[in-house]
Design an enzyme around this catalytic site. Structure first.
Site, PDB file in Angstrom:
ATOM      1  N   ARG A 214       0.846  -1.196   0.000  1.00  0.00           N
ATOM      2  CA  ARG A 214       0.000   0.000   0.000  1.00  0.00           C
ATOM      3  C   ARG A 214       0.876   1.239   0.000  1.00  0.00           C
ATOM      4  O   ARG A 214       1.798   1.342   0.803  1.00  0.00           O
ATOM      5  CB  ARG A 214      -0.851   0.067   1.274  1.00  0.00           C
ATOM      6  CG  ARG A 214      -1.929  -0.904   1.374  1.00  0.00           C
ATOM      7  CD  ARG A 214      -2.977  -0.516   2.398  1.00  0.00           C
ATOM      8  NE  ARG A 214      -2.505   0.109   3.634  1.00  0.00           N
ATOM      9  CZ  ARG A 214      -3.312   0.577   4.572  1.00  0.00           C
ATOM     10  NH1 ARG A 214      -4.623   0.503   4.406  1.00  0.00           N
ATOM     11  NH2 ARG A 214      -2.851   1.117   5.667  1.00  0.00           N
TER      12      ARG A 214
ATOM     13  N   THR B 181      -1.346   7.464  -0.200  1.00  0.00           N
ATOM     14  CA  THR B 181      -2.670   7.323  -0.850  1.00  0.00           C
ATOM     15  C   THR B 181      -3.427   6.088  -0.372  1.00  0.00           C
ATOM     16  O   THR B 181      -4.636   5.992  -0.561  1.00  0.00           O
ATOM     17  CB  THR B 181      -2.506   7.205  -2.374  1.00  0.00           C
ATOM     18  OG1 THR B 181      -1.802   5.977  -2.650  1.00  0.00           O
ATOM     19  CG2 THR B 181      -1.721   8.370  -2.951  1.00  0.00           C
TER      20      THR B 181
ATOM     21  N   ASP C  82       5.192  -5.868   9.389  1.00  0.00           N
ATOM     22  CA  ASP C  82       6.315  -5.485  10.257  1.00  0.00           C
ATOM     23  C   ASP C  82       6.351  -6.348  11.513  1.00  0.00           C
ATOM     24  O   ASP C  82       7.433  -6.710  11.993  1.00  0.00           O
ATOM     25  CB  ASP C  82       6.193  -4.006  10.655  1.00  0.00           C
ATOM     26  CG  ASP C  82       6.622  -3.086   9.526  1.00  0.00           C
ATOM     27  OD1 ASP C  82       7.329  -3.553   8.611  1.00  0.00           O
ATOM     28  OD2 ASP C  82       6.236  -1.906   9.556  1.00  0.00           O
TER      29      ASP C  82
HETATM   30  C1  PRP Z   1      -0.945  -4.687   4.543  1.00  0.00           C
HETATM   31  C2  PRP Z   1      -1.740  -5.958   4.739  1.00  0.00           C
HETATM   32  C3  PRP Z   1      -2.612  -5.987   3.521  1.00  0.00           C
HETATM   33  C4  PRP Z   1      -2.905  -4.525   3.281  1.00  0.00           C
HETATM   34  C5  PRP Z   1      -4.280  -4.221   3.778  1.00  0.00           C
HETATM   35  O1  PRP Z   1       0.083  -4.893   3.654  1.00  0.00           O
HETATM   36  O2  PRP Z   1      -0.945  -7.103   4.882  1.00  0.00           O
HETATM   37  O3  PRP Z   1      -1.998  -6.564   2.383  1.00  0.00           O
HETATM   38  O4  PRP Z   1      -1.939  -3.785   4.043  1.00  0.00           O
HETATM   39  O5  PRP Z   1      -4.634  -2.941   3.466  1.00  0.00           O
HETATM   40  P1  PRP Z   1      -5.793  -2.582   2.427  1.00  0.00           P
HETATM   41  O6  PRP Z   1      -6.941  -3.472   2.762  1.00  0.00           O
HETATM   42  O7  PRP Z   1      -6.074  -1.132   2.745  1.00  0.00           O
HETATM   43  O8  PRP Z   1      -5.282  -2.766   1.046  1.00  0.00           O
HETATM   44  P2  PRP Z   1       1.170  -3.751   3.333  1.00  0.00           P
HETATM   45  O9  PRP Z   1       0.738  -2.941   2.162  1.00  0.00           O
HETATM   46  O10 PRP Z   1       1.482  -3.000   4.590  1.00  0.00           O
HETATM   47  O11 PRP Z   1       2.403  -4.593   2.838  1.00  0.00           O
HETATM   48  P3  PRP Z   1       3.332  -5.586   3.677  1.00  0.00           P
HETATM   49  O12 PRP Z   1       2.517  -6.823   3.985  1.00  0.00           O
HETATM   50  O13 PRP Z   1       4.444  -5.872   2.738  1.00  0.00           O
HETATM   51  O14 PRP Z   1       3.787  -4.888   4.932  1.00  0.00           O
HETATM   52  N1  URA Z   2      -2.217  -3.047   7.039  1.00  0.00           N
HETATM   53  C1  URA Z   2      -1.821  -3.473   8.269  1.00  0.00           C
HETATM   54  O1  URA Z   2      -0.848  -4.237   8.388  1.00  0.00           O
HETATM   55  N2  URA Z   2      -2.487  -3.010   9.339  1.00  0.00           N
HETATM   56  C2  URA Z   2      -3.549  -2.203   9.249  1.00  0.00           C
HETATM   57  O2  URA Z   2      -4.142  -1.822  10.284  1.00  0.00           O
HETATM   58  C3  URA Z   2      -3.946  -1.777   7.965  1.00  0.00           C
HETATM   59  C4  URA Z   2      -3.267  -2.225   6.886  1.00  0.00           C
END
Ligand code: PRP
Ligand code: URA
Length: 216
Positions: free
Chosen positions: A111, A115, A210
């Site tokens: 994400r 945005t 994380d």
């Molecule tokens: C987090 C989570 C989802 C997403 C959810 O991933 O694991 O994939 O955010 O958010 P959304 O429903 O608003 O799309 P992130 O983008 O932080 O990537 P990561 O798992 O690599 O940390």
């Molecule tokens: N992604 C996460 O890992 N945590 C949240 O709360 C939202 C998006």
């Protein structure tokens, strides 16, 4: 307590005490990486037990120490687990413990921090994906953007029988996903209150990726 999704037959909000207990441990900011990772897999396995309730069975002949009989084994459709990277990866082993012969695909999404729009950076699926029953995993369903796009990728490549499994969902994301993909069964460990201004789930558990990988 009833929620706005109670009448949607495609949405299963699991309320098993073991799942709720483990989610509370996940939420705690003092839970360290090793325990967090273990809990995510354990919750995925418990959720998988429910999500795989419709697995088809077929009878085979077996000989017990007493006599011959027919007894059921898992039949038919091949399975695929598709974690959304990174955090969905944390749920894979828990489901593989139930479905050891499943193939594993990967979809990379992140994400944008400003945005909150998802961007894809990787997609590798078992080929052909059309023959498989698919479970897409991601612990967090926030805006729903990542899940909606990931499932669209899978459908574009021929995937059809798709389930989505998340540990925590915000109402906003659950609404968005259910509307975008009304043919997908959605399994949720807990429905949280809302998103905050940074599109984080409240009360949530913070950044799942994380916390699983210890990157912050
Ligand atoms: C987090 C989570 C989802 C997403 C959810 O991933 O694991 O994939 O955010 O958010 P959304 O429903 O608003 O799309 P992130 O983008 O932080 O990537 P990561 O798992 O690599 O940390
Ligand atoms: N992604 C996460 O890992 N945590 C949240 O709360 C939202 C998006």
């Amino acid at each position: 307590m009833a929620n706005e999704f109670a009448d949607n037959k495609n949405i299963m909000i699991l309320d098993h005490p073991l799942i709720q207990h483990k989610i509370t441990r996940l939420r705690d900011k003092n839970t360290g990486t090793a325990e967090f990772r273990k809990l995510v897999n354990e919750i995925a396995m418990l959720m998988g037990y429910e999500a795989l309730r419709d697995l088809e069975l077929t009878d085979i002949d077996v000989e017990t120490p007493i006599e011959k009989c027919k007894s059921p084994v898992i039949a038919g459709r091949k399975q695929a687990i598709i974690p959304i990277l990174r955090a969905g990866l944390g749920m894979t082993d828990g489901i593989l413990a139930l479905l050891p012969t499943a193939k594993v695909g990967h979809i990379g999404m992140y994400r944008d921090e400003e945005t909150h729009i998802p961007h894809s950076y990787y997609c590798k699926l078992p080929d052909p994906i059309s023959e498989r029953s698919i479970i897409v995993t991601d612990p967090m369903l926030a805006t729903g953007g990542s899940a909606v796009d990931a499932i669209r990728f899978i459908k574009d490549r021929g995937g059809r029988k798709i389930k989505f499994m998340c540990i925590i969902a915000a109402p906003e994301g659950l609404r968005t996903l259910a509307e975008a993909h009304p043919d997908v069964n959605i399994y949720v460990g807990h429905l949280d209150r809302e998103l905050n201004e940074n599109a984080y789930i409240c009360p949530g558990l913070g950044d799942a990726g994380d916390r699983i990988f210890g990157t912050k």
